[in-house]
Structure formats: structure tokens, C-alpha cells
Design a protein around this motif. Sequence first.
Motif, PDB file in Angstrom:
ATOM      1  N   ARG A   1     -52.389-136.152 106.528  1.00 46.57           N
ATOM      2  CA  ARG A   1     -53.832-136.377 106.425  1.00 46.57           C
ATOM      3  C   ARG A   1     -54.218-136.724 104.990  1.00 46.57           C
ATOM      4  O   ARG A   1     -55.276-137.287 104.743  1.00 46.57           O
ATOM      5  CB  ARG A   1     -54.602-135.120 106.851  1.00 46.57           C
ATOM      6  CG  ARG A   1     -54.577-134.818 108.338  1.00 46.57           C
ATOM      7  CD  ARG A   1     -55.319-133.529 108.621  1.00 46.57           C
ATOM      8  NE  ARG A   1     -55.344-133.226 110.040  1.00 46.57           N
ATOM      9  CZ  ARG A   1     -56.295-133.623 110.879  1.00 46.57           C
ATOM     10  NH1 ARG A   1     -57.306-134.332 110.410  1.00 46.57           N
ATOM     11  NH2 ARG A   1     -56.242-133.313 112.151  1.00 46.57           N
ATOM     12  N   PHE A   2     -53.337-136.348 104.067  1.00 42.88           N
ATOM     13  CA  PHE A   2     -53.571-136.571 102.643  1.00 42.88           C
ATOM     14  C   PHE A   2     -52.310-137.182 102.041  1.00 42.88           C
ATOM     15  O   PHE A   2     -51.200-136.788 102.376  1.00 42.88           O
ATOM     16  CB  PHE A   2     -53.872-135.250 101.925  1.00 42.88           C
ATOM     17  CG  PHE A   2     -54.988-134.452 102.530  1.00 42.88           C
ATOM     18  CD1 PHE A   2     -56.282-134.575 102.054  1.00 42.88           C
ATOM     19  CD2 PHE A   2     -54.740-133.581 103.582  1.00 42.88           C
ATOM     20  CE1 PHE A   2     -57.313-133.837 102.625  1.00 42.88           C
ATOM     21  CE2 PHE A   2     -55.760-132.834 104.156  1.00 42.88           C
ATOM     22  CZ  PHE A   2     -57.063-132.976 103.678  1.00 42.88           C
ATOM     23  N   ILE A   3     -52.513-138.141 101.141  1.00 41.93           N
ATOM     24  CA  ILE A   3     -51.408-138.751 100.420  1.00 41.93           C
ATOM     25  C   ILE A   3     -51.691-138.623  98.921  1.00 41.93           C
ATOM     26  O   ILE A   3     -52.787-138.933  98.458  1.00 41.93           O
ATOM     27  CB  ILE A   3     -51.246-140.240 100.766  1.00 41.93           C
ATOM     28  CG1 ILE A   3     -50.816-140.410 102.211  1.00 41.93           C
ATOM     29  CG2 ILE A   3     -50.217-140.897  99.836  1.00 41.93           C
ATOM     30  CD1 ILE A   3     -49.408-139.960 102.494  1.00 41.93           C
ATOM     31  N   ARG A   4     -50.692-138.147  98.194  1.00 44.62           N
ATOM     32  CA  ARG A   4     -50.809-138.086  96.734  1.00 44.62           C
ATOM     33  C   ARG A   4     -49.839-139.068  96.104  1.00 44.62           C
ATOM     34  O   ARG A   4     -48.652-139.061  96.427  1.00 44.62           O
ATOM     35  CB  ARG A   4     -50.522-136.670  96.233  1.00 44.62           C
ATOM     36  CG  ARG A   4     -50.915-136.482  94.755  1.00 44.62           C
ATOM     37  CD  ARG A   4     -50.562-135.094  94.277  1.00 44.62           C
ATOM     38  NE  ARG A   4     -49.136-134.993  93.974  1.00 44.62           N
ATOM     39  CZ  ARG A   4     -48.369-133.977  94.339  1.00 44.62           C
ATOM     40  NH1 ARG A   4     -48.852-132.989  95.065  1.00 44.62           N
ATOM     41  NH2 ARG A   4     -47.078-133.963  94.010  1.00 44.62           N
ATOM     42  N   LEU A   5     -50.357-139.926  95.245  1.00 42.99           N
ATOM     43  CA  LEU A   5     -49.539-140.888  94.518  1.00 42.99           C
ATOM     44  C   LEU A   5     -49.415-140.403  93.086  1.00 42.99           C
ATOM     45  O   LEU A   5     -50.416-140.299  92.373  1.00 42.99           O
ATOM     46  CB  LEU A   5     -50.169-142.281  94.580  1.00 42.99           C
ATOM     47  CG  LEU A   5     -49.341-143.459  94.051  1.00 42.99           C
ATOM     48  CD1 LEU A   5     -49.836-144.772  94.664  1.00 42.99           C
ATOM     49  CD2 LEU A   5     -49.415-143.577  92.527  1.00 42.99           C
ATOM     50  N   ASP A   6     -48.206-140.071  92.664  1.00 45.70           N
ATOM     51  CA  ASP A   6     -47.949-139.622  91.299  1.00 45.70           C
ATOM     52  C   ASP A   6     -47.389-140.772  90.480  1.00 45.70           C
ATOM     53  O   ASP A   6     -46.365-141.375  90.850  1.00 45.70           O
ATOM     54  CB  ASP A   6     -46.947-138.467  91.283  1.00 45.70           C
ATOM     55  CG  ASP A   6     -47.560-137.156  91.758  1.00 45.70           C
ATOM     56  OD1 ASP A   6     -48.749-137.153  92.115  1.00 45.70           O
ATOM     57  OD2 ASP A   6     -46.827-136.147  91.777  1.00 45.70           O
ATOM     58  N   ILE A   7     -48.044-141.100  89.379  1.00 43.29           N
ATOM     59  CA  ILE A   7     -47.577-142.148  88.467  1.00 43.29           C
ATOM     60  C   ILE A   7     -46.688-141.498  87.420  1.00 43.29           C
ATOM     61  O   ILE A   7     -47.126-140.631  86.666  1.00 43.29           O
ATOM     62  CB  ILE A   7     -48.761-142.866  87.806  1.00 43.29           C
ATOM     63  CG1 ILE A   7     -49.595-143.576  88.879  1.00 43.29           C
ATOM     64  CG2 ILE A   7     -48.273-143.853  86.752  1.00 43.29           C
ATOM     65  CD1 ILE A   7     -50.904-144.113  88.368  1.00 43.29           C
ATOM     66  N   VAL A   8     -45.437-141.917  87.385  1.00 43.87           N
ATOM     67  CA  VAL A   8     -44.464-141.331  86.464  1.00 43.87           C
ATOM     68  C   VAL A   8     -44.547-141.991  85.093  1.00 43.87           C
ATOM     69  O   VAL A   8     -44.501-141.326  84.058  1.00 43.87           O
ATOM     70  CB  VAL A   8     -43.037-141.448  87.035  1.00 43.87           C
ATOM     71  CG1 VAL A   8     -42.009-140.872  86.061  1.00 43.87           C
ATOM     72  CG2 VAL A   8     -42.952-140.745  88.388  1.00 43.87           C
ATOM     73  N   ASN A   9     -44.674-143.318  85.064  1.00 42.92           N
ATOM     74  CA  ASN A   9     -44.763-144.039  83.798  1.00 42.92           C
ATOM     75  C   ASN A   9     -45.307-145.437  84.042  1.00 42.92           C
ATOM     76  O   ASN A   9     -45.532-145.839  85.185  1.00 42.92           O
ATOM     77  CB  ASN A   9     -43.392-144.101  83.095  1.00 42.92           C
ATOM     78  CG  ASN A   9     -42.293-144.618  84.010  1.00 42.92           C
ATOM     79  OD1 ASN A   9     -42.515-145.506  84.839  1.00 42.92           O
ATOM     80  ND2 ASN A   9     -41.094-144.065  83.882  1.00 42.92           N
ATOM     81  N   ASN A  10     -45.532-146.174  82.957  1.00 39.79           N
ATOM     82  CA  ASN A  10     -45.934-147.572  83.067  1.00 39.79           C
ATOM     83  C   ASN A  10     -44.942-148.451  82.308  1.00 39.79           C
ATOM     84  O   ASN A  10     -43.993-147.961  81.697  1.00 39.79           O
ATOM     85  CB  ASN A  10     -47.373-147.780  82.582  1.00 39.79           C
ATOM     86  CG  ASN A  10     -47.536-147.515  81.085  1.00 39.79           C
ATOM     87  OD1 ASN A  10     -46.567-147.361  80.337  1.00 39.79           O
ATOM     88  ND2 ASN A  10     -48.781-147.450  80.643  1.00 39.79           N
ATOM     89  N   TYR A  11     -45.155-149.757  82.354  1.00 38.87           N
ATOM     90  CA  TYR A  11     -44.208-150.675  81.726  1.00 38.87           C
ATOM     91  C   TYR A  11     -44.358-150.733  80.214  1.00 38.87           C
ATOM     92  O   TYR A  11     -43.478-151.241  79.520  1.00 38.87           O
ATOM     93  CB  TYR A  11     -44.373-152.070  82.314  1.00 38.87           C
ATOM     94  CG  TYR A  11     -43.607-152.262  83.602  1.00 38.87           C
ATOM     95  CD1 TYR A  11     -42.277-152.665  83.588  1.00 38.87           C
ATOM     96  CD2 TYR A  11     -44.201-152.016  84.835  1.00 38.87           C
ATOM     97  CE1 TYR A  11     -41.561-152.836  84.766  1.00 38.87           C
ATOM     98  CE2 TYR A  11     -43.500-152.183  86.020  1.00 38.87           C
ATOM     99  CZ  TYR A  11     -42.176-152.592  85.974  1.00 38.87           C
ATOM    100  OH  TYR A  11     -41.466-152.739  87.143  1.00 38.87           O
ATOM    101  N   GLY A  12     -45.456-150.203  79.680  1.00 38.91           N
ATOM    102  CA  GLY A  12     -45.687-150.310  78.243  1.00 38.91           C
ATOM    103  C   GLY A  12     -45.185-149.147  77.423  1.00 38.91           C
ATOM    104  O   GLY A  12     -45.201-149.213  76.192  1.00 38.91           O
ATOM    105  N   GLN A  13     -44.733-148.088  78.068  1.00 40.51           N
ATOM    106  CA  GLN A  13     -44.332-146.910  77.318  1.00 40.51           C
ATOM    107  C   GLN A  13     -43.193-147.216  76.356  1.00 40.51           C
ATOM    108  O   GLN A  13     -42.152-147.741  76.744  1.00 40.51           O
ATOM    109  CB  GLN A  13     -43.932-145.788  78.276  1.00 40.51           C
ATOM    110  CG  GLN A  13     -45.133-145.192  79.000  1.00 40.51           C
ATOM    111  CD  GLN A  13     -44.766-144.055  79.922  1.00 40.51           C
ATOM    112  OE1 GLN A  13     -45.221-144.016  81.044  1.00 40.51           O
ATOM    113  NE2 GLN A  13     -43.961-143.125  79.464  1.00 40.51           N
ATOM    114  N   GLY A  14     -43.433-146.890  75.089  1.00 41.79           N
ATOM    115  CA  GLY A  14     -42.419-147.097  74.066  1.00 41.79           C
ATOM    116  C   GLY A  14     -42.279-148.530  73.616  1.00 41.79           C
ATOM    117  O   GLY A  14     -41.379-148.844  72.834  1.00 41.79           O
TER     118      GLY A  14
END
Length: 212
Positions: free
Chosen positions: A150-163
Amino acid sequence: MSYLRLAIAAVVVAAPSSAAVATPVSAVATNTFPFWGEYRAENLINGSGLTDGLHSNSYPAMWMTDLGVNTASITFVLGARYTLTSATIWNYNFGNPAEFQSTILRGVKDFKLFGSTNGVDYSELFGGTLGLGTGQPLAGQTVSFAGAARFIRLDIVNNYGQGTYAERDWNTGLSEVRFAGAVPEPMTWAMLVAGFGLTGAVMRRRTAVLAV
């Protein structure tokens, strides 16, 4: 005999589920870019980040994290219990790489999807990597999995710009998120149970009549 036909019809009509696009009724992010009242999590479910099913290049119509933050969790409330089969995600896609490479790198790289039927206990459904945008209109990226939620959680681990580009590592964004699957229909389950019960009652009645 008419009672028997009615009972069988009740069983045949009953169906466990129907195919559906699981359109969330709300979306809430753990953090959001605070300026101008834009970049809201609701933009991920209202189509504002898309044009004709492809990426829009209007970045305020997308969602983006707060300043100095490149990770977040977004919870989607589906409004019903779905047996999910896939998710389609349109990554953050603003800018021309030839001029704004660091802006494109705000796109989500690694992410995870978790499902819950009660909004409290979550289990992992999928983990993967999104492709980086090009600044041009693109179709969404579809990932397949299976799970009831009934619920979905999307966790963002990182992006392409890190570092890579420190001045642009502050934010991460997405354009749109959609889910697909099937929704169970409680009324049809009730009809199924009632149909079997009625069939049994009719058969018992016929047996009693034949015994007489």
C-alpha cells in the motif's frame, strides 16, 4: 436447478484482481528544496515533470532535495493494496551537458525501493541504478519486481555528481515516478466465498431431496 446455475455464476464472476496503474494519492519526501514553493514531492506523481510522456526540461516542475543534501527518502501512498510488478522512473534531466554538465549530475544514480502494507514495516523490493539524463526529452526507465504494498518508499543512495562537482553536489532530483500492478478486489473475494457456500448449500439440498 436455477439455484445451482446462480451459485456457479457467482463463482465464475468472482475474480481475484484486476490490472491497474498504481497511481499514488500522495508523495512525501524527507527533505525538499525550500525556495519558491516549487520542486515539491507532489510533482513526482502529477505529471508536471513530463511532456507527452517524456522528460520536461522545466526544473521547477520536478522534485529536488534541500541545499547541502544529496540523499532522501520519498514515501508514496498508493491508496489501495497492489500486487506490484514494475516502476517507471524519470530521472532529473535539466540542462545541456555541453554547458551544464554539473546540473545534469543531480540525477539519481543508485536507489532502492521498499514496500509496506501498513506504512510501518517495509521490505526491500528492488535495488538498482538509474541511467543519467542527457538534457533531451527521454522516456522513463522501467524496473521490474514483485511485491504487495500500500506504501512504497524510494531511498536515494547517491547522485551522479558526488565527488565530481562539489558546487553542484548539494542537490539530487527526480521528474516522475509511476507504478504498475494489480489491485485485489475485496468484493469479488466475498462473491467467491459466497458462491462456493451457495453451491455447497444447493448440492446438500439436492442430496436431501434425492434421499427422500
